[in-house]
Scaffold this motif. Structure first.
Motif, PDB file in Angstrom:
ATOM      1  N   GLY A  60     -25.756 -32.055 -23.920  1.00 17.58           N
ATOM      2  CA  GLY A  60     -25.101 -31.038 -24.726  1.00 17.58           C
ATOM      3  C   GLY A  60     -24.121 -30.244 -23.895  1.00 17.58           C
ATOM      4  N   LYS A  61     -23.689 -29.118 -24.426  1.00 12.09           N
ATOM      5  CA  LYS A  61     -22.647 -28.334 -23.782  1.00 12.09           C
ATOM      6  C   LYS A  61     -23.092 -26.879 -23.623  1.00 12.09           C
ATOM      7  N   TYR A  62     -22.952 -26.359 -22.409  1.00 11.59           N
ATOM      8  CA  TYR A  62     -23.207 -24.944 -22.119  1.00 11.59           C
ATOM      9  C   TYR A  62     -21.910 -24.346 -21.609  1.00 11.59           C
ATOM     10  N   LEU A  63     -21.346 -23.455 -22.402  1.00  9.95           N
ATOM     11  CA  LEU A  63     -20.121 -22.753 -22.027  1.00  9.95           C
ATOM     12  C   LEU A  63     -20.466 -21.332 -21.611  1.00  9.95           C
ATOM     13  N   PHE A  64     -20.111 -20.990 -20.378  1.00  6.59           N
ATOM     14  CA  PHE A  64     -20.274 -19.617 -19.888  1.00  6.59           C
ATOM     15  C   PHE A  64     -18.885 -19.047 -19.666  1.00  6.59           C
ATOM     16  N   GLU A  65     -18.574 -18.018 -20.445  1.00  7.34           N
ATOM     17  CA  GLU A  65     -17.228 -17.443 -20.424  1.00  7.34           C
ATOM     18  C   GLU A  65     -16.172 -18.556 -20.575  1.00  7.34           C
TER      19      GLU A  65
END
Length: 226
Positions: A60-65
């Protein structure tokens, strides 16, 4: 600030594969105070390790800022974690042989601050958590509530982007727990600190803005608290 998209997490145990997080999607905005709640074995700890940049082995995808964290090397991710996340644990995780001052100073030193530059900042956060006169004490000389305040001071000393508080009142009596949760709420409302509270105690949720309920690795409910 934090955006998870279709997150799946698996653990391999000998010949068995455990599906721990299942198609997890949610966002946490800057300055929010969010509770993550669920029973033991629900996937809370796995989720928090992922959010806190401790674990990047997931689908999956984890976007931080707006940046994908899997694009970073382990070294880069470690640097981001040191600067961006403050951790508070149930058992305080203080170094017994270090003074209160030295415990709080450590994150500053890890981030490259010189010993000569840390005193004012450490004293500032000690004052903020109501322990201005405890700098020279050792953890064993403090009550449980005071030790947790030291842990909170340590977590905010680097001005992190967010704090993960994992069962921070689990080892405290009810009155001390209320005091600690009020401190978190003050940090959130007055300082704009984003806080992610992991708890199984419904009474703690009332201090938060939003509740994310986890069961068997699935987000089963999201609701505004107030």
């Amino acid at each position: 600030m934090i955006k998870l998209e279709q997150i799946n997490k698996y653990y391999s145990l000998e010949e068995e594969t455990l599906h721990v997080l299942k198609d997890v999607n949610f966002e946490i905005k800057e300055k929010e105070f969010v509770a993550v709640m669920g029973p033991s074995g629900s996937g809370k700890s796995t989720l928090i390790n992922l959010i806190g940049f401790i674990d990047k082995k997931f689908e999956g995808k984890y976007l931080f800022e707006e940046k994908e964290i899997t694009d970073f090397s382990d070294k880069e991710l470690s640097a981001i974690r040191n600067k961006s996340v403050g951790f508070v644990f149930q058992n305080f995780s203080l170094i017994e042989n270090n003074t209160v001052f030295e415990n709080i100073e450590l994150p500053l030193l890890y981030n490259g601050s010189a010993y000569t530059d840390t005193k004012a900042r450490v004293q500032e956060v000690l004052t903020k958590v109501g322990l201005a006169d405890k700098a020279s004490k050792y953890p064993k000389q403090l009550s449980g509530g005071q030790q947790q305040r030291v842990a909170i001071a340590r977590s905010i000393v680097n001005s992190p982007r967010f704090i993960i508080a994992d069962e921070p009142t689990g080892a405290l009596d009810s009155k001390t727990s209320e005091d600690i949760m009020q401190l978190f709420q003050d940090l959130n409302r007055q300082e704009g600190v984003t806080i992610i509270l992991v708890t199984h105690n419904p009474e703690m949720v009332s201090y938060c803005d939003r509740l994310i309920r986890v069961k068997d690795g699935v987000i089963v409910e999201e609701e505004l608290v107030k």
